[in-house]
Design a protein around this motif. Structure first.
Motif, PDB file in Angstrom:
ATOM      1  N   UNK A 186       0.793  -1.236   0.000  1.00  0.00           N
ATOM      2  CA  UNK A 186       0.000   0.000   0.000  1.00  0.00           C
ATOM      3  C   UNK A 186       0.820   1.278   0.000  1.00  0.00           C
ATOM      4  N   UNK A 187       1.940   1.267   0.715  1.00  0.00           N
ATOM      5  CA  UNK A 187       2.751   2.497   0.777  1.00  0.00           C
ATOM      6  C   UNK A 187       3.257   2.893  -0.611  1.00  0.00           C
ATOM      7  N   UNK A 188       3.677   1.899  -1.389  1.00  0.00           N
ATOM      8  CA  UNK A 188       4.179   2.193  -2.734  1.00  0.00           C
ATOM      9  C   UNK A 188       3.053   2.700  -3.632  1.00  0.00           C
ATOM     10  N   UNK A 189       1.862   2.157  -3.444  1.00  0.00           N
ATOM     11  CA  UNK A 189       0.717   2.621  -4.243  1.00  0.00           C
ATOM     12  C   UNK A 189       0.372   4.069  -3.876  1.00  0.00           C
ATOM     13  N   UNK A 190       0.407   4.371  -2.596  1.00  0.00           N
ATOM     14  CA  UNK A 190       0.128   5.745  -2.165  1.00  0.00           C
ATOM     15  C   UNK A 190       1.157   6.705  -2.776  1.00  0.00           C
ATOM     16  N   UNK A 191       2.414   6.327  -2.724  1.00  0.00           N
ATOM     17  CA  UNK A 191       3.460   7.190  -3.300  1.00  0.00           C
ATOM     18  C   UNK A 191       3.217   7.391  -4.790  1.00  0.00           C
ATOM     19  N   UNK A 215      -3.362  -4.051  -2.425  1.00  0.00           N
ATOM     20  CA  UNK A 215      -3.914  -2.801  -1.926  1.00  0.00           C
ATOM     21  C   UNK A 215      -5.219  -2.437  -2.643  1.00  0.00           C
ATOM     22  N   UNK A 216      -6.147  -1.910  -1.878  1.00  0.00           N
ATOM     23  CA  UNK A 216      -7.461  -1.607  -2.421  1.00  0.00           C
ATOM     24  C   UNK A 216      -7.774  -0.128  -2.285  1.00  0.00           C
ATOM     25  N   UNK A 217      -8.670   0.317  -3.152  1.00  0.00           N
ATOM     26  CA  UNK A 217      -9.076   1.723  -3.117  1.00  0.00           C
ATOM     27  C   UNK A 217     -10.511   1.835  -3.605  1.00  0.00           C
ATOM     28  N   UNK A 218     -11.097   2.974  -3.339  1.00  0.00           N
ATOM     29  CA  UNK A 218     -12.372   3.357  -3.952  1.00  0.00           C
ATOM     30  C   UNK A 218     -12.051   4.551  -4.834  1.00  0.00           C
ATOM     31  N   UNK A 219     -12.315   4.399  -6.110  1.00  0.00           N
ATOM     32  CA  UNK A 219     -12.056   5.508  -7.018  1.00  0.00           C
ATOM     33  C   UNK A 219     -13.405   6.009  -7.517  1.00  0.00           C
ATOM     34  N   UNK A 220     -13.762   7.203  -7.120  1.00  0.00           N
ATOM     35  CA  UNK A 220     -15.093   7.763  -7.400  1.00  0.00           C
ATOM     36  C   UNK A 220     -16.183   6.762  -7.017  1.00  0.00           C
ATOM     37  N   UNK A 221     -15.987   6.144  -5.886  1.00  0.00           N
ATOM     38  CA  UNK A 221     -16.994   5.241  -5.332  1.00  0.00           C
ATOM     39  C   UNK A 221     -16.916   3.815  -5.829  1.00  0.00           C
ATOM     40  N   UNK A 222     -16.050   3.540  -6.818  1.00  0.00           N
ATOM     41  CA  UNK A 222     -15.949   2.173  -7.335  1.00  0.00           C
ATOM     42  C   UNK A 222     -14.760   1.462  -6.709  1.00  0.00           C
ATOM     43  N   UNK A 223     -14.964   0.245  -6.207  1.00  0.00           N
ATOM     44  CA  UNK A 223     -13.842  -0.475  -5.608  1.00  0.00           C
ATOM     45  C   UNK A 223     -12.839  -0.949  -6.668  1.00  0.00           C
ATOM     46  N   UNK A 224     -11.577  -0.788  -6.342  1.00  0.00           N
ATOM     47  CA  UNK A 224     -10.496  -1.255  -7.211  1.00  0.00           C
ATOM     48  C   UNK A 224      -9.537  -2.028  -6.316  1.00  0.00           C
ATOM     49  N   UNK A 225      -9.218  -3.256  -6.714  1.00  0.00           N
ATOM     50  CA  UNK A 225      -8.384  -4.112  -5.863  1.00  0.00           C
ATOM     51  C   UNK A 225      -7.070  -4.452  -6.555  1.00  0.00           C
ATOM     52  N   UNK A 226      -6.175  -4.982  -5.754  1.00  0.00           N
ATOM     53  CA  UNK A 226      -4.869  -5.452  -6.250  1.00  0.00           C
ATOM     54  C   UNK A 226      -4.165  -4.396  -7.109  1.00  0.00           C
ATOM     55  N   UNK A 227      -4.114  -3.191  -6.608  1.00  0.00           N
ATOM     56  CA  UNK A 227      -3.487  -2.095  -7.360  1.00  0.00           C
ATOM     57  C   UNK A 227      -1.970  -2.238  -7.281  1.00  0.00           C
ATOM     58  N   UNK A 228      -1.354  -2.152  -8.408  1.00  0.00           N
ATOM     59  CA  UNK A 228       0.114  -2.191  -8.471  1.00  0.00           C
ATOM     60  C   UNK A 228       0.621  -0.782  -8.764  1.00  0.00           C
TER      61      UNK A 228
END
Ligand code: FES
Length: 161
Positions: free
Chosen positions: A97-102, A136-149
């Protein structure tokens, strides 16, 4: 229901916010729905509307403020056109997750917890979206997105633009 005067509030939002409260019968147990509707109408829940809601519902300003600040889905400031909520809870952090945030901060030109200067992106931290095994997971404009690289973040952000 007796008519409530909101004349003491020097806010352009007084009338529409009072209307929303009235549509909910000025019921204190509708506070969450009222805040949701206010955010839908104004894009956020500005501080100046809290005393208006408090008066309409016969609550203290502190009670309304407490609810607005407790739930992260209520925005107290205008957000960007696109809101990206990235999970910072343990499972997602251990999955990279930290790398995705960066990568998100770099791609959007803003820091976590802030809105980009061009108003296009808001980055927010959330703590678990229920997608823990697929982090790592996120909500992008309300839509779930998983396994973000991290290497896919640029493409994700470009899709929004
Ligand atoms: S820890 Fe990120 S979705 Fe649960």
């Amino acid at each position: 229901m007796p008519k409530i005067s909101f004349a003491e509030f020097d806010s352009a939002h007084a009338a529409p916010v009072a209307e929303i409260c009235l549509a909910h019968g000025n019921k204190p147990d509708h506070l969450l729905e009222i805040l949701h509707d206010v955010q839908g109408k104004l894009g956020h829940v500005p501080q100046e509307v809290l005393p208006i809601i408090a008066k309409a519902l016969n609550l203290s300003r502190a009670e309304v403020h407490g609810v607005v600040t407790f739930y992260h889905d209520y925005h107290q400031h205008p957000t960007g056109k696109h809101v990206i909520k990235i999970c910072r809870a343990e499972a997602c952090q251990s999955a990279g997750g930290f790398a995705v945030i960066a990568a998100l901060e770099k791609a959007t030109g803003t820091k976590l917890g802030e809105t980009s200067a061009d108003g296009r992106f808001t980055l927010e931290a959330v703590y678990c979206l229920g997608l823990c095994p697929m982090g790592p997971a996120a909500l992008i404009d309300g839509k779930p997105v998983a396994a973000i690289k991290p290497k896919k973040v640029d493409a994700l952000v470009k899709e929004l633009a």
